[in-house]
Design a protein around this motif. Structure first.
Motif, PDB file in Angstrom:
ATOM      1  N   ALA A  79      31.147  49.470  74.958  1.00  9.40           N
ATOM      2  CA  ALA A  79      33.209  49.978  75.600  1.00  9.40           C
ATOM      3  C   ALA A  79      33.784  49.416  73.924  1.00  9.40           C
ATOM      4  O   ALA A  79      34.918  50.416  73.855  1.00  9.40           O
ATOM      5  CB  ALA A  79      33.176  48.187  76.153  1.00  9.40           C
ATOM      6  N   ARG A  80      32.976  49.193  73.059  1.00  6.58           N
ATOM      7  CA  ARG A  80      34.019  48.722  71.813  1.00  6.58           C
ATOM      8  C   ARG A  80      34.115  50.047  71.131  1.00  6.58           C
ATOM      9  O   ARG A  80      34.996  49.959  69.542  1.00  6.58           O
ATOM     10  CB  ARG A  80      33.831  47.094  71.238  1.00  6.58           C
ATOM     11  CG  ARG A  80      34.280  46.018  72.414  1.00  6.58           C
ATOM     12  CD  ARG A  80      34.105  44.512  71.387  1.00  6.58           C
ATOM     13  NE  ARG A  80      34.404  43.944  72.432  1.00  6.58           N
ATOM     14  CZ  ARG A  80      35.384  43.146  72.634  1.00  6.58           C
ATOM     15  NH1 ARG A  80      36.111  44.007  72.678  1.00  6.58           N
ATOM     16  NH2 ARG A  80      35.037  42.973  74.006  1.00  6.58           N
ATOM     17  N   TRP A  81      32.930  50.151  70.090  1.00  3.80           N
ATOM     18  CA  TRP A  81      32.737  51.014  69.325  1.00  3.80           C
ATOM     19  C   TRP A  81      31.483  52.356  70.419  1.00  3.80           C
ATOM     20  O   TRP A  81      30.473  51.983  69.192  1.00  3.80           O
ATOM     21  CB  TRP A  81      31.560  50.560  68.262  1.00  3.80           C
ATOM     22  CG  TRP A  81      32.017  48.689  67.861  1.00  3.80           C
ATOM     23  CD1 TRP A  81      33.607  49.111  66.807  1.00  3.80           C
ATOM     24  CD2 TRP A  81      31.941  47.606  67.866  1.00  3.80           C
ATOM     25  NE1 TRP A  81      34.006  48.182  66.394  1.00  3.80           N
ATOM     26  CE2 TRP A  81      33.109  47.025  67.746  1.00  3.80           C
ATOM     27  CE3 TRP A  81      31.151  46.654  68.553  1.00  3.80           C
ATOM     28  CZ2 TRP A  81      33.266  46.423  67.166  1.00  3.80           C
ATOM     29  CZ3 TRP A  81      31.593  45.392  68.714  1.00  3.80           C
ATOM     30  CH2 TRP A  81      32.200  44.858  68.298  1.00  3.80           C
ATOM     31  N   PRO A  82      32.023  53.090  70.908  1.00  3.76           N
ATOM     32  CA  PRO A  82      30.968  53.797  71.251  1.00  3.76           C
ATOM     33  C   PRO A  82      30.774  55.339  70.467  1.00  3.76           C
ATOM     34  O   PRO A  82      29.552  55.547  70.717  1.00  3.76           O
ATOM     35  CB  PRO A  82      32.501  55.039  72.799  1.00  3.76           C
ATOM     36  CG  PRO A  82      34.212  54.088  71.647  1.00  3.76           C
ATOM     37  CD  PRO A  82      33.351  53.092  70.940  1.00  3.76           C
ATOM     38  N   THR A 341      36.758  36.893  71.037  1.00  8.65           N
ATOM     39  CA  THR A 341      37.270  37.627  71.584  1.00  8.65           C
ATOM     40  C   THR A 341      36.401  38.923  71.932  1.00  8.65           C
ATOM     41  O   THR A 341      36.546  39.541  73.008  1.00  8.65           O
ATOM     42  CB  THR A 341      38.530  37.732  71.599  1.00  8.65           C
ATOM     43  OG1 THR A 341      39.117  38.833  70.324  1.00  8.65           O
ATOM     44  CG2 THR A 341      39.759  36.837  71.804  1.00  8.65           C
ATOM     45  N   ARG A 342      35.972  39.250  71.253  1.00 11.05           N
ATOM     46  CA  ARG A 342      34.895  40.179  71.195  1.00 11.05           C
ATOM     47  C   ARG A 342      33.181  40.011  71.334  1.00 11.05           C
ATOM     48  O   ARG A 342      32.385  41.230  71.392  1.00 11.05           O
ATOM     49  CB  ARG A 342      34.978  41.683  69.942  1.00 11.05           C
ATOM     50  CG  ARG A 342      34.429  40.854  68.505  1.00 11.05           C
ATOM     51  CD  ARG A 342      34.630  42.077  67.340  1.00 11.05           C
ATOM     52  NE  ARG A 342      33.526  41.498  66.731  1.00 11.05           N
ATOM     53  CZ  ARG A 342      33.459  42.443  65.283  1.00 11.05           C
ATOM     54  NH1 ARG A 342      34.082  42.945  64.736  1.00 11.05           N
ATOM     55  NH2 ARG A 342      32.970  42.225  64.127  1.00 11.05           N
ATOM     56  N   PHE A 343      33.530  38.831  71.070  1.00 13.06           N
ATOM     57  CA  PHE A 343      31.869  38.205  72.250  1.00 13.06           C
ATOM     58  C   PHE A 343      30.381  38.541  70.732  1.00 13.06           C
ATOM     59  O   PHE A 343      29.324  38.195  71.058  1.00 13.06           O
ATOM     60  CB  PHE A 343      31.312  38.826  73.369  1.00 13.06           C
ATOM     61  CG  PHE A 343      31.927  39.089  74.306  1.00 13.06           C
ATOM     62  CD1 PHE A 343      33.015  38.098  75.026  1.00 13.06           C
ATOM     63  CD2 PHE A 343      32.429  39.792  75.285  1.00 13.06           C
ATOM     64  CE1 PHE A 343      34.115  38.458  75.954  1.00 13.06           C
ATOM     65  CE2 PHE A 343      33.241  39.917  76.197  1.00 13.06           C
ATOM     66  CZ  PHE A 343      34.308  39.534  76.454  1.00 13.06           C
ATOM     67  N   ASN A 428      39.630  41.327  89.040  1.00 12.12           N
ATOM     68  CA  ASN A 428      41.018  41.650  89.347  1.00 12.12           C
ATOM     69  C   ASN A 428      42.216  41.413  89.012  1.00 12.12           C
ATOM     70  O   ASN A 428      42.150  42.341  87.178  1.00 12.12           O
ATOM     71  CB  ASN A 428      41.781  40.251  90.014  1.00 12.12           C
ATOM     72  CG  ASN A 428      41.973  39.022  88.766  1.00 12.12           C
ATOM     73  OD1 ASN A 428      41.478  39.639  87.724  1.00 12.12           O
ATOM     74  ND2 ASN A 428      41.582  37.532  88.783  1.00 12.12           N
ATOM     75  N   LEU A 429      43.732  42.204  88.525  1.00  9.06           N
ATOM     76  CA  LEU A 429      44.278  42.323  87.920  1.00  9.06           C
ATOM     77  C   LEU A 429      44.244  41.990  86.144  1.00  9.06           C
ATOM     78  O   LEU A 429      44.476  42.496  85.298  1.00  9.06           O
ATOM     79  CB  LEU A 429      45.599  42.226  88.397  1.00  9.06           C
ATOM     80  CG  LEU A 429      47.123  43.147  87.243  1.00  9.06           C
ATOM     81  CD1 LEU A 429      47.061  44.628  87.288  1.00  9.06           C
ATOM     82  CD2 LEU A 429      48.449  42.872  87.873  1.00  9.06           C
ATOM     83  N   LEU A 430      44.516  40.315  86.000  1.00  7.40           N
ATOM     84  CA  LEU A 430      43.715  39.693  85.151  1.00  7.40           C
ATOM     85  C   LEU A 430      43.240  40.559  84.435  1.00  7.40           C
ATOM     86  O   LEU A 430      42.974  40.761  82.751  1.00  7.40           O
ATOM     87  CB  LEU A 430      44.171  38.460  85.186  1.00  7.40           C
ATOM     88  CG  LEU A 430      43.309  37.432  83.634  1.00  7.40           C
ATOM     89  CD1 LEU A 430      44.296  38.008  82.436  1.00  7.40           C
ATOM     90  CD2 LEU A 430      42.883  36.662  84.364  1.00  7.40           C
ATOM     91  N   LEU A 431      41.631  40.778  84.962  1.00 15.63           N
ATOM     92  CA  LEU A 431      40.150  40.860  84.280  1.00 15.63           C
ATOM     93  C   LEU A 431      40.149  42.443  83.352  1.00 15.63           C
ATOM     94  O   LEU A 431      40.149  43.185  82.828  1.00 15.63           O
ATOM     95  CB  LEU A 431      39.229  40.801  85.035  1.00 15.63           C
ATOM     96  CG  LEU A 431      38.685  39.253  85.382  1.00 15.63           C
ATOM     97  CD1 LEU A 431      37.848  39.358  85.999  1.00 15.63           C
ATOM     98  CD2 LEU A 431      38.312  38.557  84.199  1.00 15.63           C
ATOM     99  N   ALA A 436      41.026  46.077  79.325  1.00 18.64           N
ATOM    100  CA  ALA A 436      42.287  47.329  78.563  1.00 18.64           C
ATOM    101  C   ALA A 436      42.814  46.960  77.625  1.00 18.64           C
ATOM    102  O   ALA A 436      42.504  48.562  75.971  1.00 18.64           O
ATOM    103  CB  ALA A 436      42.827  47.570  79.894  1.00 18.64           C
ATOM    104  N   LEU A 437      42.548  46.295  76.883  1.00 19.32           N
ATOM    105  CA  LEU A 437      43.224  44.967  75.695  1.00 19.32           C
ATOM    106  C   LEU A 437      41.540  44.677  74.688  1.00 19.32           C
ATOM    107  O   LEU A 437      41.685  45.002  73.564  1.00 19.32           O
ATOM    108  CB  LEU A 437      43.779  43.513  75.561  1.00 19.32           C
ATOM    109  CG  LEU A 437      45.473  44.584  76.258  1.00 19.32           C
ATOM    110  CD1 LEU A 437      46.087  42.958  77.307  1.00 19.32           C
ATOM    111  CD2 LEU A 437      45.816  45.119  75.877  1.00 19.32           C
ATOM    112  N   GLY A 438      41.261  44.848  75.024  1.00 12.89           N
ATOM    113  CA  GLY A 438      39.795  44.375  74.540  1.00 12.89           C
ATOM    114  C   GLY A 438      39.628  43.320  74.793  1.00 12.89           C
ATOM    115  O   GLY A 438      38.811  42.483  73.288  1.00 12.89           O
ATOM    116  N   LEU A 439      40.214  42.042  75.258  1.00 13.26           N
ATOM    117  CA  LEU A 439      39.873  40.909  75.553  1.00 13.26           C
ATOM    118  C   LEU A 439      38.982  40.205  76.298  1.00 13.26           C
ATOM    119  O   LEU A 439      39.132  41.100  77.280  1.00 13.26           O
ATOM    120  CB  LEU A 439      41.075  40.589  75.160  1.00 13.26           C
ATOM    121  CG  LEU A 439      42.306  40.589  73.939  1.00 13.26           C
ATOM    122  CD1 LEU A 439      43.920  40.090  74.130  1.00 13.26           C
ATOM    123  CD2 LEU A 439      41.795  39.890  72.655  1.00 13.26           C
TER     124      LEU A 439
END
Ligand SMILES: Cc1cc2nc3c(=O)[nH]c(=O)nc-3n(C[C@H](O)[C@H](O)[C@H](O)COP(=O)(O)OP(=O)(O)OC[C@H]3O[C@@H](n4cnc5c(N)ncnc54)[C@H](O)[C@@H]3O)c2cc1C
Length: 443
Positions: A79-82, A341-343, A428-431, A436-439
């Motif tokens: 998801a982060r570095w396709p 935040t990026r694990f 849900n909307l928060l997740l 979408a923000l990569g957080l």
């Protein structure tokens, strides 16, 4: 349980000392960094210090899953570095193979077993996730009967078996044996030496501890979840407490009730997940699920005492293995994970490129620490390598906000993740916004 064994003891440092390379923090990251620095250049003077004991923190109290992934799982990396996930996956496997080769070559006695990983679906919506992962080449999908034939739990609906990407290890033995190898390679190790200050830039850097001063040409800060000596790095991670139980050793008859002949590391695949494995003496080490952030970002021994988390873990254990109702837990403990935040780990340089720092492994640093050590040394060398050119290495994660926002945001995210686990995985909307923000928030 892991740390409950005779361990090597190293004196503290008093007075002043010079070094070509100072490594701060004697967990896996610092140990691999010191060892590989000494291997790269046996003539340099490498000093490794820890505020407490070698391997006492996350490195001595983790689950002992050594995963090839450098990105906290393929899905997160993809998801982060396709564009570079294939390279990252190949480097991760190379790192795991390299770690196994090092362990053999150095004769590190650490109960290393390349068992593979069994991911299990315990809710219907997770079965589709495992099929998708198998389609993406992450392992072999196995149905309900097959997975229960491997390990007999009435909660398993399907499994994904990845044979090559995971080993299990005795975490504390790995740390102590790495320290021994460091000593053999000429590294000087000092315990109970807490670095509280760092001064200088263009020339050598001076590090101060209570009773000592170390002047070093270069340094690597491998301090994980503890407050970074580089203040601007502090907001990039938060300490998250992870809780673990271990049973008494199972008898052959008890183990026979659940099978587990192949001794794989096992993880279920909810947002809040359990991880479990056998120790060499056939205890079940059972951890995860609750990942607790405490207001104020502190690391405190008192946070390990959380009866509610241990009770929940125990209840989940007996739901998973009702046939082990006569088994008792002998140990419980907790540890702080440095969640980013990026694990996954991030790196940086400070003091005119003389000081490298790395942290943020979240819950998957046992294997990645060795790779992180190589990256840190490459960065200090200043010559580009395949590793330092990675976008993952060049980019840094977004920080967590300061309090009270951090606490409010994390609690809302945890609540949402729990809801998703109990609503067929629906986010849900928060997740969805955080995705979408990569957080995010994970353990
Ligand atoms: C309960 C638990 C279970 C886990 N399970 C797994 C797992 O199964 N698989 C996996 O891959 N990962 C797992 N992890 C994560 C993994 O353990 C860590 O990512 C890894 O050990 C990090 O190693 P480290 O050397 O960076 O940090 P640490 O082991 O935390 O070492 C950092 C060291 O720095 C020292 N230090 C800090 N500040 C200073 C200073 N100013 N001066 C001197 N010394 C200092 C500390 O005393 C400490 O010893 C788990 C973590 C926990 C807590």
């Amino acid at each position: 349980m892991w740390l409950d064994m005779p361990r090597p003891s190293y004196g503290n440092l008093s007075g002043s000392l010079t070094a070509d390379l100072l490594v701060v923090g004697a967990g896996y990251t610092g140990l691999w960094t010191a060892l590989r620095a000494a291997q790269r250049n046996p003539d340099q003077k490498v000093v490794l210090v820890d505020a407490d004991r070698v391997g006492w923190a996350a490195s001595g109290r983790n689950g002992g899953f050594v995963d090839a992934s450098l990105t906290h799982g393929v899905a997160n990396g993809k998801a982060r570095w396709p564009n570079e996930i294939d390279t990252l996956e190949a480097m991760g496997l190379e790192n795991l193979d390299g770690m196994q080769a090092d362990i053999e070559a150095l004769g590190l006695d650490c109960d290393w077993q390349r068992t593979g990983m069994l991911s299990v679906a315990t809710a219907p919506h997770q079965v589709a996730w495992l099929r998708e992962a198998a389609d993406d080449g992450e392992g072999q999908f196995i149905g309900q009967d097959e997975v229960r034939a491997e390990v007999a739990s009435p909660t398993y609906l399907a499994g994904l078996f990845s044979t090559d990407t995971t080993a299990i290890v005795h975490p504390a033995k790995l740390a102590f044996e790495l320290a021994r190898a460091c000593g053999d390679a000429g590294v000087r190790i000092f315990e109970h030496t807490n670095i509280t200050g760092m001064d200088g830039s263009g020339g050598a850097i001076t590090f101060t501890a209570d009773t000592a001063t170390i002047t070093a040409d270069k340094a690597v800060l491998a301090t994980n979840v503890f407050p970074s000596l580089i203040v601007r790095n502090r907001l990039r991670t938060v300490p998250v407490y992870d809780y673990v139980l271990a049973t008494e050793p199972l008898t052959d008859e008890q183990l026979g009730r659940i099978g587990w002949a192949n001794r794989q590391g096992i993880g279920d695949c909810g947002n809040q997940f359990h991880y479990y494995r056998l120790s060499a003496d056939n205890r079940i080490v059972w951890g995860g699920y609750d990942a607790v952030y405490h207001f104020g970002r502190k690391v405190k021994p008192a946070y390990g005492d959380r009866p509610a988390s241990y009770r929940l873990l125990a209840a989940h254990f007996f739901l998973t293995f009702p046939q082990l109702e006569d088994v008792r837990f002998s140990h419980r403990w907790a540890g702080a994970i440095d969640t980013s935040t990026r694990f996954c780990a991030h790196w940086g340089l400070a003091r005119d490129g003389r000081v490298a720092y790395v942290n943020g492994f979240t819950g998957l640093g046992v294997g990645a620490a060795r790779f992180a050590a190589d990256v840190s040394l490459d960065l200090l060398d200043g010559r580009p390598t395949e590793r330092t050119e990675l976008e993952m290495v060049r980019k840094r994660p977004l920080p967590f906000p300061p309090e009270p926002l951090a606490s409010v945001g994390i609690q809302a995210t945890r609540w949402s993740l729990d809801r998703a686990d109990h609503s067929a995985g629906r986010r849900n909307l928060l997740l969805r916004t955080l995705d979408a923000l990569g957080l995010g928030f994970d353990s």
